[in-house]
Write a protein that holds these residues in place. Structure first.
Motif, PDB file in Angstrom:
ATOM      1  N   UNK A 217       0.810  -1.228   0.000  1.00 31.83           N
ATOM      2  CA  UNK A 217       0.000   0.000   0.000  1.00 31.83           C
ATOM      3  C   UNK A 217       0.838   1.270   0.000  1.00 31.83           C
ATOM      4  N   UNK A 218       1.934   1.278   0.738  1.00 34.00           N
ATOM      5  CA  UNK A 218       2.763   2.483   0.819  1.00 34.00           C
ATOM      6  C   UNK A 218       3.505   2.805  -0.452  1.00 34.00           C
ATOM      7  N   UNK A 219       3.567   1.845  -1.383  1.00 34.33           N
ATOM      8  CA  UNK A 219       4.270   2.078  -2.644  1.00 34.33           C
ATOM      9  C   UNK A 219       3.371   2.646  -3.736  1.00 34.33           C
ATOM     10  N   UNK A 220       2.095   2.728  -3.480  1.00 30.38           N
ATOM     11  CA  UNK A 220       1.159   3.066  -4.546  1.00 30.38           C
ATOM     12  C   UNK A 220       1.042   4.584  -4.724  1.00 30.38           C
ATOM     13  N   UNK A 221       0.904   4.984  -5.979  1.00 30.03           N
ATOM     14  CA  UNK A 221       0.670   6.382  -6.329  1.00 30.03           C
ATOM     15  C   UNK A 221       0.045   6.420  -7.711  1.00 30.03           C
ATOM     16  N   UNK A 222      -0.875   7.333  -7.903  1.00 33.04           N
ATOM     17  CA  UNK A 222      -1.484   7.553  -9.220  1.00 33.04           C
ATOM     18  C   UNK A 222      -1.312   9.016  -9.566  1.00 33.04           C
ATOM     19  N   UNK A 223      -0.679   9.296 -10.674  1.00 32.42           N
ATOM     20  CA  UNK A 223      -0.507  10.679 -11.102  1.00 32.42           C
ATOM     21  C   UNK A 223      -1.517  11.015 -12.200  1.00 32.42           C
ATOM     22  N   UNK A 224      -1.882  12.289 -12.339  1.00 31.15           N
ATOM     23  CA  UNK A 224      -2.976  12.637 -13.244  1.00 31.15           C
ATOM     24  C   UNK A 224      -2.646  12.544 -14.722  1.00 31.15           C
TER      25      UNK A 224
END
Length: 501
Positions: A217-224
């Motif tokens: 979970x801590x590795x997740x990111x979504x950029x626009x």
């Protein structure tokens, strides 16, 4: 204090030190990229086609951002993070060749990045053409143990398949763009479309399996989208996408002007550095203006501009007319083959002189590295190979500067040493042998450097750590040579404290 390349030759990685443990991280089989392979050149043809028949990148980027907006991405493309006023983040550029030099960066990167909040990949995440199936061994596997999110801006290689894989990985598994109507026959766009490289059928079938390597979970990111801004602590980090040819489309330019307004201190991350190799490249914006005009505007409060694309480290502290100092940084040494620094002439650009300029690898180490490459490639090692001390001394002579690293003993500069330095373009000083110079910077970069990349240390790779407080940003460039000593204690090759007030 660990020795750096500015201190000793051993600190630079010379001297047959113990090889690092990075090879344990690598897959069993590694495909080595060779730009001498006609199949590779043909697959990477889109940049040439864009320069011949018109660049479609801006239009395609606009379609991607419109599709993201329709799917719910934030209209201002700003990622608002909960970071405190004091935090740290990493920047690493031009990473994804998937071979020894890329993996040699990983142990030191993980050690230095232990307490950082996130990382940014600055340009060319995946070589050679940004294919989805390459993300397994060139992104997810090497950075699987980095516990925080990773954001990215694409480089020209990520655009060679119209950015589809990049959007799937970093932008919420964005679906493919719908097909466009075919262009009118016998137009430039029609000719381009006939030759345009597109993803192979079935590309990305292994992507879901690869995602499991960075599934915490801590590795997740979504950029626009492919360009974005991050509000983190007291700063705003602005990432721009310069596409295939190092330019910015009108829509992104308007967004950049808008997101750059306000008093918050800002750091630019770009796929095309604004100062590089002793030259100023302000980066044009479609419709008028340049990126550097926006960065220099005192109303926008930029303190640094960091660019990838060129595979080494350079820093230019440019003093502006109002007295501010902007730090222009090249940070593309994250894993791809090394671009030479010894061909950079004596620096005098934007008010920055040789005494202000910093680079890694040092010019002497770069010349010694390339002398070994040419010695092996031409099977003339006794003629071409220069020791690091000889290379350091001859570069100092040709540029009329003090040696950056003092040689271990006296060095006698022979005619052979001077001839090799001239043939390899050290300092670019004109002389009688100039017409016979061997390709190092442009042609060698395009054709020979990747296929001649060494697979044994020293590699002269690097990455950045930025420590942010309400008062300042401390930027440090750390080296990765592939040797065990630099894995355990990644040396600091350059450091600067940037005031935020």
């Amino acid at each position: 204090m660990v020795n750096s390349s500015r201190d000793t030759a051993e600190g630079a990685g010379w001297g047959g030190s113990e090889r690092g443990a990075y090879q344990r991280l690598m897959p069993g089989e590694v495909e080595k990229i060779s730009w001498l392979d006609p199949r590779m050149l043909w697959a990477a043809r889109n940049g040439v086609l864009a320069s011949w028949f018109g660049d479609p990148t801006g239009r395609t980027r606009g379609r991607w951002t419109a599709q993201q907006a329709a799917a719910g991405a934030s209209a201002d493309k700003v990622i608002r993070r909960p970071d405190p006023d004091r935090f740290s983040f990493m920047v690493i550029g031009d990473t994804g060749e998937g071979d020894d030099p890329q993996y040699a960066v990983v142990p030191g990167f993980l050690k230095v990045a232990q307490d950082t909040s996130f990382a940014v990949l600055a340009s060319d995440v995946i070589y050679p053409v940004g294919s989805a199936d390459d993300y397994d061994t060139k992104f997810f596997r090497p950075y699987r143990d980095y516990p925080a999110p990773i954001y990215a801006i694409p480089g020209n290689h990520d655009w060679y398949e119209d950015l589809g894989a990049f959007m799937r990985v970093f932008c919420g598994d964005a679906p493919p763009l719908p097909a466009e109507p075919k262009p009118r026959p016998l137009t430039r766009a029609w000719l381009r479309s006939l030759l345009w490289h597109r993803p192979r059928p079935g590309d990305g079938q292994r992507l879901e399996e690869a995602r499991a390597l960075r599934s915490a979970p801590g590795q997740q990111a979504v950029q626009p989208g492919p360009y974005w801004a991050i509000d983190a602590g007291p700063v705003r980090i602005v990432g721009i996408d310069t596409g295939l040819l190092g330019t910015v489309d009108a829509e992104q330019g308007a967004w950049l002007r808008e997101v750059s307004s306000g008093p918050r201190p800002k750091i630019l991350i770009t796929g095309s550095p604004l100062y590089v190799d002793g030259e100023h490249h302000p980066c044009p914006i479609e419709g008028g203006g340049t990126v550097d005009e926006i960065v220099r505007d005192p109303a926008h409060h930029y303190v640094a501009a960091i660019g990838g694309d060129i595979h080494n480290y350079q820093r230019y502290p440019v003093r502006l007319a109002d007295g501010r100092i902007l730090q222009y940084v090249v940070a593309g040494g994250g894993g791809a083959f090394m671009h030479a620094t010894h061909t950079i002439q004596r620096v005098d650009v934007g008010g920055v002189t040789e005494s202000d300029f910093r680079c890694y690898p040092l010019r002497g180490d770069s010349l010694a590295f390339y002398s070994r490459l040419y010695g092996r490639r031409l099977r003339l090692p006794r003629f071409f190979t220069l020791t690091e001390a000889e290379a350091t001394a001859v570069v100092a002579e040709r540029l009329a500067i003090p040696p950056t690293r003092a040689p271990g003993g006296p060095v006698r500069l022979t005619r052979r040493i001077r001839l090799v330095a001239s043939l390899l373009g050290a300092g670019r000083r004109p002389d009688r042998t100039a017409r016979f110079r061997l390709p190092v910077r442009k042609i060698y970069t395009s054709l020979f450097s990747p296929s001649s990349a060494t697979y044994s240390p020293p590699f002269f790779k690097c990455f950045l750590r930025l420590d942010v407080t309400p008062e300042s940003v401390r930027l440090r460039c750390h080296a990765a040579t592939g040797n065990r000593a630099q894995e355990l204690h990644p040396p600091v090759e350059d450091e600067v404290v940037i005031p935020l007030n």
